[in-house]
Design a protein around this motif. Structure first.
Motif, PDB file in Angstrom:
ATOM      1  N   LYS A 110       0.837  -1.191   0.000  1.00 12.92           N
ATOM      2  CA  LYS A 110       0.000   0.000   0.000  1.00 12.92           C
ATOM      3  C   LYS A 110       0.881   1.254   0.000  1.00 12.92           C
ATOM      4  O   LYS A 110       1.841   1.346   0.758  1.00 12.92           O
ATOM      5  CB  LYS A 110      -0.901  -0.001   1.239  1.00 12.92           C
ATOM      6  N   ARG A 111       0.553   2.189  -0.869  1.00 12.02           N
ATOM      7  CA  ARG A 111       1.327   3.426  -0.956  1.00 12.02           C
ATOM      8  C   ARG A 111       0.915   4.380   0.163  1.00 12.02           C
ATOM      9  O   ARG A 111      -0.269   4.684   0.323  1.00 12.02           O
ATOM     10  CB  ARG A 111       1.122   4.089  -2.316  1.00 12.02           C
ATOM     11  N   GLU A 112       1.893   4.823   0.935  1.00  9.49           N
ATOM     12  CA  GLU A 112       1.615   5.717   2.045  1.00  9.49           C
ATOM     13  C   GLU A 112       1.973   7.164   1.691  1.00  9.49           C
ATOM     14  O   GLU A 112       2.836   7.417   0.854  1.00  9.49           O
ATOM     15  CB  GLU A 112       2.413   5.287   3.283  1.00  9.49           C
ATOM     16  N   THR A 113       1.293   8.065   2.359  1.00  6.34           N
ATOM     17  CA  THR A 113       1.508   9.498   2.159  1.00  6.34           C
ATOM     18  C   THR A 113       1.989  10.129   3.455  1.00  6.34           C
ATOM     19  O   THR A 113       1.481   9.831   4.529  1.00  6.34           O
ATOM     20  CB  THR A 113       0.209  10.184   1.696  1.00  6.34           C
ATOM     21  N   VAL A 114       2.997  10.978   3.341  1.00  6.26           N
ATOM     22  CA  VAL A 114       3.501  11.690   4.521  1.00  6.26           C
ATOM     23  C   VAL A 114       3.419  13.190   4.268  1.00  6.26           C
ATOM     24  O   VAL A 114       3.406  13.654   3.125  1.00  6.26           O
ATOM     25  CB  VAL A 114       4.960  11.298   4.852  1.00  6.26           C
ATOM     26  N   ALA A 115       3.366  13.930   5.361  1.00  6.34           N
ATOM     27  CA  ALA A 115       3.392  15.390   5.282  1.00  6.34           C
ATOM     28  C   ALA A 115       4.844  15.865   5.355  1.00  6.34           C
ATOM     29  O   ALA A 115       5.636  15.334   6.135  1.00  6.34           O
ATOM     30  CB  ALA A 115       2.577  15.995   6.408  1.00  6.34           C
ATOM     31  N   VAL A 116       5.164  16.828   4.540  1.00  6.51           N
ATOM     32  CA  VAL A 116       6.511  17.402   4.524  1.00  6.51           C
ATOM     33  C   VAL A 116       6.402  18.886   4.873  1.00  6.51           C
ATOM     34  O   VAL A 116       5.690  19.641   4.214  1.00  6.51           O
ATOM     35  CB  VAL A 116       7.185  17.255   3.149  1.00  6.51           C
ATOM     36  N   ALA A 117       7.085  19.274   5.918  1.00  6.93           N
ATOM     37  CA  ALA A 117       7.123  20.677   6.325  1.00  6.93           C
ATOM     38  C   ALA A 117       8.531  21.213   6.077  1.00  6.93           C
ATOM     39  O   ALA A 117       9.516  20.522   6.339  1.00  6.93           O
ATOM     40  CB  ALA A 117       6.746  20.823   7.791  1.00  6.93           C
TER      41      ALA A 117
END
Length: 236
Positions: A110-117
């Motif tokens: 499963k492709r995961e998404t992360v937040a980038v700050a």
């Protein structure tokens, strides 16, 4: 009969004088000219640098990623407090937040998404002795940066450009005086002057900034400003 001949002769002589004057006019209008180029180089050592740093954090939760960036920024500000007033045009803009998808190892994963700050810090230093302490601080906090030759400059570069241009003009006139002397003439005033290609800063020898083992600047080498002109001079 004599009067008629005298009048005709006078008219003929008058016409010849005008004809001679008319024939001389193009020669008088087209004075001798010479077109020459001139070039000058000014060598200098950079005394300033433009620096840019980026604080980045990733987390599945966007608020956590932003919090990590804010924490690092607070530590950065504390670390540079003693030299903050020497950083020219200092800016550390607001946090930029976006998302990216993590790469997968297999088609079934499963492709995961992360937040980038991220937050960018930029400023100029007009004292190169400040660079290494600032780089040390950035390295200790894991802040990203890139330092290359193009980031070094001279705080009085406009004055150096004028100096190079003056030298290029003087070089063109010196060449004109030499050429005119060889022709038995004198170099006159400038009729046209064109600056060619503006000013071309470039490194001399190797790179301007050499990085030491600890990723700090150990040497800043010389640079050159080159100015060239094309001028048309009268010869008399």
């Amino acid at each position: 009969m004599t009067k008629t001949f005298s009048a005709a002769a006078a008219s003929f002589l008058f016409s010849r004088k005008w004809l001679t004057l008319v024939l001389l006019l193009p020669a008088l209008a087209m004075a001798a000219e010479i077109n020459l180029s001139g070039e000058s180089r000014v060598r200098y050592l950079p005394d300033s640098a433009r620096l840019q740093f980026t604080i980045t954090a990733e987390h599945p939760d966007a608020s956590q990623a932003s919090a990590q960036v804010r924490e690092t920024m607070a530590r950065w500000r504390d670390g540079i407090a003693d030299v903050r007033d020497q950083l020219v045009d200092y800016s550390d803009a607001a946090v930029n937040l976006y998302q990216r998808q993590l790469p997968v190892r297999s088609a079934n994963e499963k492709r995961e998404t992360v937040a980038v700050a991220s937050q960018t810090i930029s400023f100029e230093v007009h004292n190169l002795e400040l660079i290494n302490p600032l780089l040390d601080e950035a390295q200790a906090l894991g802040i990203q940066y890139h330092l290359g030759p193009q980031q070094f400059f001279h705080s009085r570069e406009a004055e150096l450009q004028r100096q190079a241009l003056a030298g290029a003009i003087a070089d063109a006139r010196s060449r004109c005086e030499f050429a005119a002397g060889e022709l038995g003439m004198k170099c006159g005033k400038v009729k046209t002057l064109n600056i060619q290609d503006g000013y071309r800063p470039g490194p001399v020898m190797m790179a301007e900034a050499r990085m030491g083992a600890a990723d700090t600047v150990s040497e800043v080498g010389p640079r050159e400003l080159t100015a060239s002109v094309s001028a048309t001079f009268e010869l008399r």
